[in-house]
Write a protein that holds these residues in place. Structure first.
Motif, mmCIF file in Angstrom:
data_model
loop_
_atom_site.group_PDB
_atom_site.id
_atom_site.type_symbol
_atom_site.label_atom_id
_atom_site.label_comp_id
_atom_site.label_asym_id
_atom_site.label_seq_id
_atom_site.Cartn_x
_atom_site.Cartn_y
_atom_site.Cartn_z
ATOM 1 N N PRO A 48 0.832 -1.216 0.000
ATOM 2 C CA PRO A 48 0.000 0.000 0.000
ATOM 3 C C PRO A 48 0.859 1.254 0.000
ATOM 4 N N LEU A 49 0.233 2.409 -0.188
ATOM 5 C CA LEU A 49 0.945 3.679 -0.123
ATOM 6 C C LEU A 49 1.477 3.932 1.285
ATOM 7 N N SER A 50 2.607 4.622 1.338
ATOM 8 C CA SER A 50 3.129 5.095 2.613
ATOM 9 C C SER A 50 2.431 6.417 2.966
ATOM 10 N N GLU A 51 2.752 6.956 4.121
ATOM 11 C CA GLU A 51 2.185 8.262 4.509
ATOM 12 C C GLU A 51 2.550 9.320 3.467
ATOM 13 N N THR A 52 3.800 9.286 3.011
ATOM 14 C CA THR A 52 4.226 10.230 1.974
ATOM 15 C C THR A 52 3.464 9.991 0.677
ATOM 16 N N GLY A 53 3.233 8.716 0.346
ATOM 17 C CA GLY A 53 2.501 8.382 -0.869
ATOM 18 C C GLY A 53 1.090 8.950 -0.870
ATOM 19 N N PHE A 54 0.421 8.886 0.277
ATOM 20 C CA PHE A 54 -0.928 9.469 0.374
ATOM 21 C C PHE A 54 -0.873 10.990 0.211
ATOM 22 N N LYS A 55 0.165 11.627 0.770
ATOM 23 C CA LYS A 55 0.318 13.077 0.614
ATOM 24 C C LYS A 55 0.558 13.439 -0.855
ATOM 25 N N GLN A 56 1.371 12.637 -1.542
ATOM 26 C CA GLN A 56 1.642 12.887 -2.962
ATOM 27 C C GLN A 56 0.364 12.758 -3.794
ATOM 28 N N ALA A 57 -0.405 11.718 -3.517
ATOM 29 C CA ALA A 57 -1.648 11.498 -4.272
ATOM 30 C C ALA A 57 -2.648 12.617 -4.010
ATOM 31 N N ALA A 58 -2.746 13.062 -2.758
ATOM 32 C CA ALA A 58 -3.652 14.158 -2.424
ATOM 33 C C ALA A 58 -3.204 15.450 -3.111
ATOM 34 N N ALA A 59 -1.890 15.668 -3.180
ATOM 35 C CA ALA A 59 -1.361 16.856 -3.850
ATOM 36 C C ALA A 59 -1.676 16.816 -5.346
ATOM 37 N N ALA A 60 -1.561 15.648 -5.952
ATOM 38 C CA ALA A 60 -1.923 15.503 -7.372
ATOM 39 C C ALA A 60 -3.408 15.780 -7.564
ATOM 40 N N GLY A 61 -4.223 15.291 -6.633
ATOM 41 C CA GLY A 61 -5.659 15.533 -6.709
ATOM 42 C C GLY A 61 -5.999 17.011 -6.614
ATOM 43 N N SER A 62 -5.331 17.729 -5.717
ATOM 44 C CA SER A 62 -5.567 19.163 -5.582
ATOM 45 C C SER A 62 -5.151 19.899 -6.857
ATOM 46 N N PHE A 63 -4.035 19.476 -7.450
ATOM 47 C CA PHE A 63 -3.545 20.092 -8.691
ATOM 48 C C PHE A 63 -4.549 19.903 -9.832
ATOM 49 N N LEU A 64 -5.190 18.740 -9.861
ATOM 50 C CA LEU A 64 -6.101 18.386 -10.960
ATOM 51 C C LEU A 64 -7.577 18.599 -10.613
ATOM 52 N N LYS A 65 -7.866 19.245 -9.496
ATOM 53 C CA LYS A 65 -9.237 19.263 -8.972
ATOM 54 C C LYS A 65 -10.257 19.878 -9.927
ATOM 55 N N ASN A 66 -9.833 20.817 -10.769
ATOM 56 C CA ASN A 66 -10.784 21.475 -11.680
ATOM 57 C C ASN A 66 -10.821 20.850 -13.066
ATOM 58 N N VAL A 67 -10.031 19.792 -13.267
ATOM 59 C CA VAL A 67 -10.034 19.105 -14.562
ATOM 60 C C VAL A 67 -11.237 18.162 -14.617
ATOM 61 N N LEU A 68 -11.987 18.273 -15.687
ATOM 62 C CA LEU A 68 -13.143 17.396 -15.870
ATOM 63 C C LEU A 68 -12.707 16.136 -16.614
ATOM 64 N N PHE A 69 -12.718 15.004 -15.929
ATOM 65 C CA PHE A 69 -12.418 13.725 -16.570
ATOM 66 C C PHE A 69 -13.720 13.052 -17.004
ATOM 67 N N THR A 70 -13.682 12.426 -18.176
ATOM 68 C CA THR A 70 -14.838 11.658 -18.636
ATOM 69 C C THR A 70 -14.675 10.171 -18.351
ATOM 70 N N HIS A 71 -13.421 9.736 -18.143
ATOM 71 C CA HIS A 71 -13.123 8.332 -17.875
ATOM 72 C C HIS A 71 -11.943 8.265 -16.899
ATOM 73 N N ALA A 72 -11.910 7.206 -16.088
ATOM 74 C CA ALA A 72 -10.766 6.972 -15.203
ATOM 75 C C ALA A 72 -10.402 5.487 -15.245
ATOM 76 N N PHE A 73 -9.140 5.224 -15.509
ATOM 77 C CA PHE A 73 -8.620 3.852 -15.549
ATOM 78 C C PHE A 73 -7.423 3.750 -14.613
ATOM 79 N N SER A 74 -7.304 2.600 -13.955
ATOM 80 C CA SER A 74 -6.199 2.393 -13.026
ATOM 81 C C SER A 74 -5.746 0.939 -13.079
ATOM 82 N N SER A 75 -4.473 0.735 -12.829
ATOM 83 C CA SER A 75 -3.987 -0.610 -12.521
ATOM 84 C C SER A 75 -4.771 -1.131 -11.322
ATOM 85 N N ASP A 76 -4.920 -2.446 -11.239
ATOM 86 C CA ASP A 76 -5.695 -3.017 -10.133
ATOM 87 C C ASP A 76 -4.844 -3.324 -8.900
ATOM 88 N N LEU A 77 -3.585 -2.887 -8.886
ATOM 89 C CA LEU A 77 -2.747 -3.090 -7.702
ATOM 90 C C LEU A 77 -3.072 -2.034 -6.639
#
Length: 271
Positions: A36-65
């Motif tokens: 799983p993500l480390s504490e830093t990993g969760f902070k990085q993901a949240a920071a990416a989310g804040s950066f992209l918060k106003n972007v409208l996505f029509t689809h989202a795909f992810s690895s299943d890991l």
């Protein structure tokens, strides 16, 4: 992030997963070690989310890991539009399989490669995937994605009425250097239909490097003026963001335009 653009145009935004404890310790995870993500990993993901918060996505795909699932959740949780979006988890987006080297230090993989008389990136450990096999997985996913967008464009899929016209383009232009690739003015001036989709793809380092190589070498994609092809070989930071605009037309090979690669502005101040 993967941004696909069709003539119909879709864009694709590709992100790497956040950091895990084993990333920091330089231990190979591949597919067999599902950390799983480390504490830093969760902070990085949240920071990416804040950066992209106003972007409208029509689809989202992810690895299943686990590490990519958690990264995707953190990104969408910050989104103005996409908190309730259904994510498609796809095993074709998994990291390269490193076989006998998984769970071992990167230095051990390098030693194995040296003993075999090979460079580390092209060496395949016992039970691991070759670079060609990883590339085939990426190509298969990309072709599936292109056909999906073409099909939906043919069905005249519409965004919800409350979304402003050209918002797919304008929401990206606020944070990415789109230039002439996909500005709303450019679409209007050229009579271009604009973006048909905006696609978030969350995967892993070795996999993304292989996919980008396919885009820029096999499909002869274009790069921004300040980016050179040698940067394909660089290691992206965790949650590094890459944006591609892809022109699709039935019966023709996709045209790929790289807007940015391994962007990490959102990580300033994240420890």
């Amino acid at each position: 992030m993967l941004q696909l653009s069709l003539s119909p145009r879709p864009p694709a935004c590709c992100l790497l997963s956040g950091e895990t404890r084993l990333n920091k310790e330089k231990i190979l995870q591949g597919q067999g070690v599902d950390e799983p993500l480390s504490e830093t990993g969760f902070k990085q993901a949240a920071a990416a989310g804040s950066f992209l918060k106003n972007v409208l996505f029509t689809h989202a795909f992810s690895s299943d890991l686990t590490r990519t699932r958690q990264t995707t959740h953190e990104i969408l949780e910050k989104s103005k539009f996409c908190k309730d979006m259904t994510v498609k988890y796809d095993s074709r987006l998994r990291e390269r399989r490193y076989g006998a080297a998984e769970g071992k230090a990167l230095s051990e993989l390098r030693a194995m490669a040296k003993a075999a008389g090979m460079e580390c990136p092209v060496f395949t450990p016992p039970g691991g995937e070759t670079l060609e096999q990883v590339k085939t997985r990426g190509k298969d996913f990309f072709e599936f994605l292109c056909q999906l967008i073409l099909k939906e464009a043919g069905q005249n899929e519409q965004l919800s009425p409350e979304v402003p016209v050209n918002y797919l383009e304008t929401s990206l232009a606020e944070i990415f250097p789109l230039g002439e690739n996909c500005s709303p003015e450019c679409c209007v001036d050229r009579g271009h239909p604009g973006l048909a989709a905006s696609i978030l793809v969350v995967s892993h380092g070795a996999y993304m490097r292989s996919l980008f190589s396919y885009f820029l070498t096999d499909l002869k994609g274009s790069l921004p003026a300040l980016l050179n092809r040698s940067e394909l070989l660089s290691v992206s930071p965790n949650t590094g963001i890459s944006l591609f605009i892809i022109d699709l037309e039935e019966g023709r090979e996709p045209e790929v335009h790289c807007v940015c690669m391994n962007l990490q502005d959102h990580l300033n101040g994240v420890n």
